[in-house]
Design an enzyme around this catalytic site. Structure first.
Site, PDB file in Angstrom:
ATOM      1  N   LYS A  13       0.843  -1.211   0.000  1.00 26.91           N
ATOM      2  CA  LYS A  13       0.000   0.000   0.000  1.00 26.91           C
ATOM      3  C   LYS A  13       0.876   1.259   0.000  1.00 26.91           C
ATOM      4  O   LYS A  13       0.648   2.171  -0.787  1.00 26.91           O
ATOM      5  CB  LYS A  13      -0.939   0.016   1.223  1.00 26.91           C
ATOM      6  CG  LYS A  13      -1.850  -1.197   1.317  1.00 26.91           C
ATOM      7  CD  LYS A  13      -2.758  -1.128   2.521  1.00 26.91           C
ATOM      8  CE  LYS A  13      -2.042  -1.163   3.854  1.00 26.91           C
ATOM      9  NZ  LYS A  13      -1.352  -2.436   4.166  1.00 26.91           N
ATOM     10  N   ARG A  88     -10.035   0.695   9.156  1.00 24.99           N
ATOM     11  CA  ARG A  88      -9.489  -0.643   9.349  1.00 24.99           C
ATOM     12  C   ARG A  88     -10.433  -1.510  10.171  1.00 24.99           C
ATOM     13  O   ARG A  88     -10.102  -2.653  10.464  1.00 24.99           O
ATOM     14  CB  ARG A  88      -8.187  -0.480  10.124  1.00 24.99           C
ATOM     15  CG  ARG A  88      -7.016  -1.235   9.569  1.00 24.99           C
ATOM     16  CD  ARG A  88      -5.850  -0.808  10.426  1.00 24.99           C
ATOM     17  NE  ARG A  88      -4.656  -1.488  10.143  1.00 24.99           N
ATOM     18  CZ  ARG A  88      -3.614  -0.939   9.545  1.00 24.99           C
ATOM     19  NH1 ARG A  88      -3.648   0.298   9.122  1.00 24.99           N
ATOM     20  NH2 ARG A  88      -2.521  -1.624   9.389  1.00 24.99           N
ATOM     21  N   ARG A 123      11.613  -5.786   5.049  1.00 20.74           N
ATOM     22  CA  ARG A 123      11.424  -4.349   4.760  1.00 20.74           C
ATOM     23  C   ARG A 123      12.404  -3.489   5.560  1.00 20.74           C
ATOM     24  O   ARG A 123      12.660  -3.717   6.723  1.00 20.74           O
ATOM     25  CB  ARG A 123      10.009  -3.921   5.101  1.00 20.74           C
ATOM     26  CG  ARG A 123       9.838  -2.389   5.011  1.00 20.74           C
ATOM     27  CD  ARG A 123       8.432  -1.948   5.057  1.00 20.74           C
ATOM     28  NE  ARG A 123       7.693  -2.497   6.159  1.00 20.74           N
ATOM     29  CZ  ARG A 123       6.360  -2.413   6.277  1.00 20.74           C
ATOM     30  NH1 ARG A 123       5.672  -1.783   5.354  1.00 20.74           N
ATOM     31  NH2 ARG A 123       5.746  -2.925   7.301  1.00 20.74           N
ATOM     32  N   ARG A 151      11.303  -1.556  11.179  1.00 24.70           N
ATOM     33  CA  ARG A 151      10.190  -1.256  12.100  1.00 24.70           C
ATOM     34  C   ARG A 151      10.067  -2.295  13.211  1.00 24.70           C
ATOM     35  O   ARG A 151      10.251  -3.484  12.967  1.00 24.70           O
ATOM     36  CB  ARG A 151       8.868  -1.184  11.306  1.00 24.70           C
ATOM     37  CG  ARG A 151       8.603   0.175  10.727  1.00 24.70           C
ATOM     38  CD  ARG A 151       7.465   0.194   9.746  1.00 24.70           C
ATOM     39  NE  ARG A 151       6.246  -0.457  10.164  1.00 24.70           N
ATOM     40  CZ  ARG A 151       5.124  -0.470   9.431  1.00 24.70           C
ATOM     41  NH1 ARG A 151       5.101   0.151   8.259  1.00 24.70           N
ATOM     42  NH2 ARG A 151       4.043  -1.070   9.852  1.00 24.70           N
ATOM     43  N   ARG A 162      -0.639  -9.140  13.082  1.00 30.18           N
ATOM     44  CA  ARG A 162      -1.242  -8.104  12.212  1.00 30.18           C
ATOM     45  C   ARG A 162      -2.096  -8.745  11.117  1.00 30.18           C
ATOM     46  O   ARG A 162      -3.160  -8.234  10.760  1.00 30.18           O
ATOM     47  CB  ARG A 162      -0.138  -7.244  11.584  1.00 30.18           C
ATOM     48  CG  ARG A 162       0.470  -6.275  12.588  1.00 30.18           C
ATOM     49  CD  ARG A 162       1.854  -5.822  12.185  1.00 30.18           C
ATOM     50  NE  ARG A 162       1.896  -5.025  10.987  1.00 30.18           N
ATOM     51  CZ  ARG A 162       3.008  -4.781  10.292  1.00 30.18           C
ATOM     52  NH1 ARG A 162       4.163  -5.281  10.690  1.00 30.18           N
ATOM     53  NH2 ARG A 162       2.961  -4.023   9.233  1.00 30.18           N
TER      54      ARG A 162
HETATM   55  P1  AP5 Z   1       4.868  -1.620   1.829  1.00 28.13           P
HETATM   56  O1  AP5 Z   1       4.555  -0.791   0.631  1.00 28.13           O
HETATM   57  O2  AP5 Z   1       5.682  -0.992   2.914  1.00 28.13           O
HETATM   58  O3  AP5 Z   1       3.546  -2.318   2.405  1.00 28.13           O
HETATM   59  P2  AP5 Z   1       2.296  -1.729   3.180  1.00 28.13           P
HETATM   60  O4  AP5 Z   1       1.091  -2.398   2.607  1.00 28.13           O
HETATM   61  O5  AP5 Z   1       2.314  -0.225   3.176  1.00 28.13           O
HETATM   62  O6  AP5 Z   1       2.597  -2.332   4.611  1.00 28.13           O
HETATM   63  P3  AP5 Z   1       2.475  -1.752   6.077  1.00 28.13           P
HETATM   64  O7  AP5 Z   1       3.187  -2.737   6.961  1.00 28.13           O
HETATM   65  O8  AP5 Z   1       2.935  -0.344   6.172  1.00 28.13           O
HETATM   66  O9  AP5 Z   1       0.971  -1.871   6.306  1.00 28.13           O
HETATM   67  P4  AP5 Z   1       0.260  -2.004   7.614  1.00 28.13           P
HETATM   68  O10 AP5 Z   1      -1.117  -1.832   7.128  1.00 28.13           O
HETATM   69  O11 AP5 Z   1       0.497  -3.204   8.434  1.00 28.13           O
HETATM   70  O12 AP5 Z   1       0.943  -0.894   8.525  1.00 28.13           O
HETATM   71  P5  AP5 Z   1       0.523   0.559   8.964  1.00 28.13           P
HETATM   72  O13 AP5 Z   1       1.724   1.381   8.962  1.00 28.13           O
HETATM   73  O14 AP5 Z   1      -0.706   1.023   8.257  1.00 28.13           O
HETATM   74  O15 AP5 Z   1       5.624  -2.952   1.317  1.00 28.13           O
HETATM   75  C1  AP5 Z   1       6.102  -3.929   2.227  1.00 28.13           C
HETATM   76  C2  AP5 Z   1       7.465  -4.471   1.747  1.00 28.13           C
HETATM   77  O16 AP5 Z   1       7.276  -5.186   0.543  1.00 28.13           O
HETATM   78  C3  AP5 Z   1       8.512  -3.390   1.449  1.00 28.13           C
HETATM   79  O17 AP5 Z   1       9.768  -3.849   1.860  1.00 28.13           O
HETATM   80  C4  AP5 Z   1       8.449  -3.209  -0.071  1.00 28.13           C
HETATM   81  O18 AP5 Z   1       9.703  -2.818  -0.605  1.00 28.13           O
HETATM   82  C5  AP5 Z   1       8.048  -4.609  -0.530  1.00 28.13           C
HETATM   83  N1  AP5 Z   1       7.187  -4.575  -1.702  1.00 28.13           N
HETATM   84  C6  AP5 Z   1       6.143  -3.728  -1.956  1.00 28.13           C
HETATM   85  N2  AP5 Z   1       5.576  -4.018  -3.125  1.00 28.13           N
HETATM   86  C7  AP5 Z   1       6.253  -5.104  -3.621  1.00 28.13           C
HETATM   87  C8  AP5 Z   1       6.137  -5.891  -4.805  1.00 28.13           C
HETATM   88  N3  AP5 Z   1       5.199  -5.644  -5.727  1.00 28.13           N
HETATM   89  N4  AP5 Z   1       7.015  -6.923  -4.975  1.00 28.13           N
HETATM   90  C9  AP5 Z   1       7.963  -7.186  -4.047  1.00 28.13           C
HETATM   91  N5  AP5 Z   1       8.130  -6.472  -2.915  1.00 28.13           N
HETATM   92  C10 AP5 Z   1       7.283  -5.457  -2.710  1.00 28.13           C
HETATM   93  O19 AP5 Z   1       0.031   0.281  10.480  1.00 28.13           O
HETATM   94  C11 AP5 Z   1       0.947  -0.088  11.496  1.00 28.13           C
HETATM   95  C12 AP5 Z   1       0.209  -0.221  12.815  1.00 28.13           C
HETATM   96  O20 AP5 Z   1      -0.417   1.047  13.165  1.00 28.13           O
HETATM   97  C13 AP5 Z   1      -0.954  -1.218  12.849  1.00 28.13           C
HETATM   98  O21 AP5 Z   1      -0.536  -2.534  13.104  1.00 28.13           O
HETATM   99  C14 AP5 Z   1      -1.813  -0.635  13.998  1.00 28.13           C
HETATM  100  O22 AP5 Z   1      -1.274  -0.966  15.257  1.00 28.13           O
HETATM  101  C15 AP5 Z   1      -1.674   0.857  13.811  1.00 28.13           C
HETATM  102  N6  AP5 Z   1      -2.741   1.418  12.962  1.00 28.13           N
HETATM  103  C16 AP5 Z   1      -2.586   2.072  11.771  1.00 28.13           C
HETATM  104  N7  AP5 Z   1      -3.776   2.457  11.276  1.00 28.13           N
HETATM  105  C17 AP5 Z   1      -4.720   2.027  12.152  1.00 28.13           C
HETATM  106  C18 AP5 Z   1      -6.153   2.097  12.180  1.00 28.13           C
HETATM  107  N8  AP5 Z   1      -6.839   2.681  11.193  1.00 28.13           N
HETATM  108  N9  AP5 Z   1      -6.802   1.535  13.232  1.00 28.13           N
HETATM  109  C19 AP5 Z   1      -6.126   0.946  14.242  1.00 28.13           C
HETATM  110  N10 AP5 Z   1      -4.771   0.850  14.274  1.00 28.13           N
HETATM  111  C20 AP5 Z   1      -4.075   1.377  13.238  1.00 28.13           C
END
Ligand code: AP5
Length: 204
Positions: A13, A88, A123, A151, A162
């Site tokens: 994402k 979410r 990552r 992270r 997660r």
């Molecule tokens: P990346 O693009 O970083 O993936 P992402 O989908 O953005 O993953 P996140 O881990 O950031 O998502 P998340 O939803 O768990 O975390 P968030 O920060 O929102 O890609 C991942 C890896 O793959 C990278 O190394 C990249 O290089 C590689 N990659 C990407 N595309 C690729 C491809 N096509 N091929 C190969 N490799 C590829 O949330 C974190 C925490 O915050 C949550 O756990 C929760 O505690 C809290 N939180 C956030 N929002 C909320 C909410 N709305 N409600 C409650 N808690 C929340």
């Protein structure tokens, strides 16, 4: 363009959102990034969120909803936004609705759980540029390796928690938006360029 990005952790994402917001000239609003900034700044909200994030659990709805409502009321969101990581849970989706926020599209990025684990564990991100790398799939230049961040929630154990939260609490919002005809599902497996091409086609 008012867009929501849904997908499991590590689906890509953040990687894809960075490309899309350039194209649509809208702000990328990542609740995960907002919480990580609050943790770094040591604010009371950051301290509370940190406990949940480290364990891979969702931060309570009441904390997230207020933060997002404030953010999307800012002037740079008047022409649209890309929400990444929000809503979410069903109550978060309902809160967006109750606030009268209309949406144009809900993009769902689909990737299998086992590929997710390897993407998450490998990552690394660059705190200076915000660039997201992967040790194997998108290797960073050797000269910046020492400054890259791994992270705290990118361990295999937290990743599996997660993923559980995604399947139990987040995926039920997909039918919520499907009933309104807003959902576009995109296969997130393949190179980042291939995924961008699929998203571009889905949005055409
Ligand atoms: P990346 O693009 O970083 O993936 P992402 O989908 O953005 O993953 P996140 O881990 O950031 O998502 P998340 O939803 O768990 O975390 P968030 O920060 O929102 O890609 C991942 C890896 O793959 C990278 O190394 C990249 O290089 C590689 N990659 C990407 N595309 C690729 C491809 N096509 N091929 C190969 N490799 C590829 O949330 C974190 C925490 O915050 C949550 O756990 C929760 O505690 C809290 N939180 C956030 N929002 C909320 C909410 N709305 N409600 C409650 N808690 C929340």
């Amino acid at each position: 363009m008012r867009m929501i990005f849904i997908g499991p952790p590590g689906a890509g994402k953040g990687t894809q959102a960075a490309r899309l917001v350039e194209r649509f000239a809208i702000p990328h609003i990542s609740t995960g990034d907002m919480f990580r900034a609050a943790v770094k700044a040591g604010t009371p909200m950051g301290k509370e969120a940190d406990r949940y994030m480290k364990a891979g659990q969702l931060v309570p709805d009441e904390v997230v909803i207020g933060m997002v409502k404030e953010r999307i009321a800012e002037p740079d969101c008047s022409e649209g936004f890309m929400l990444d990581g929000f809503p979410r849970t069903v109550p978060q989706a309902e809160a967006l609705d109750a606030a009268g926020v209309g949406l144009d599209v809900v993009l769902v990025l689909e990737v299998d759980d086992e590929l997710i684990v390897s993407r998450i564990v490998g990552r690394r991100s660059d705190p200076e540029t915000g660039e997201i790398y992967h040790l194997q799939f998108n290797p960073p230049p050797a000269e910046i390796m020492s400054r890259l961040v791994h992270r705290k929630d990118d361990t295999e154990e937290a990743c599996r928690t997660r993923l559980g939260a995604y399947h139990d609490q987040t995926s039920p919002i997909i039918p919520f938006y499907e009933a309104r005809g807003l959902v576009k599902r995109v296969n997130g497996v393949g190179s980042p360029d291939e995924v961008t091409a699929r998203i571009t086609a889905a949005l055409a």
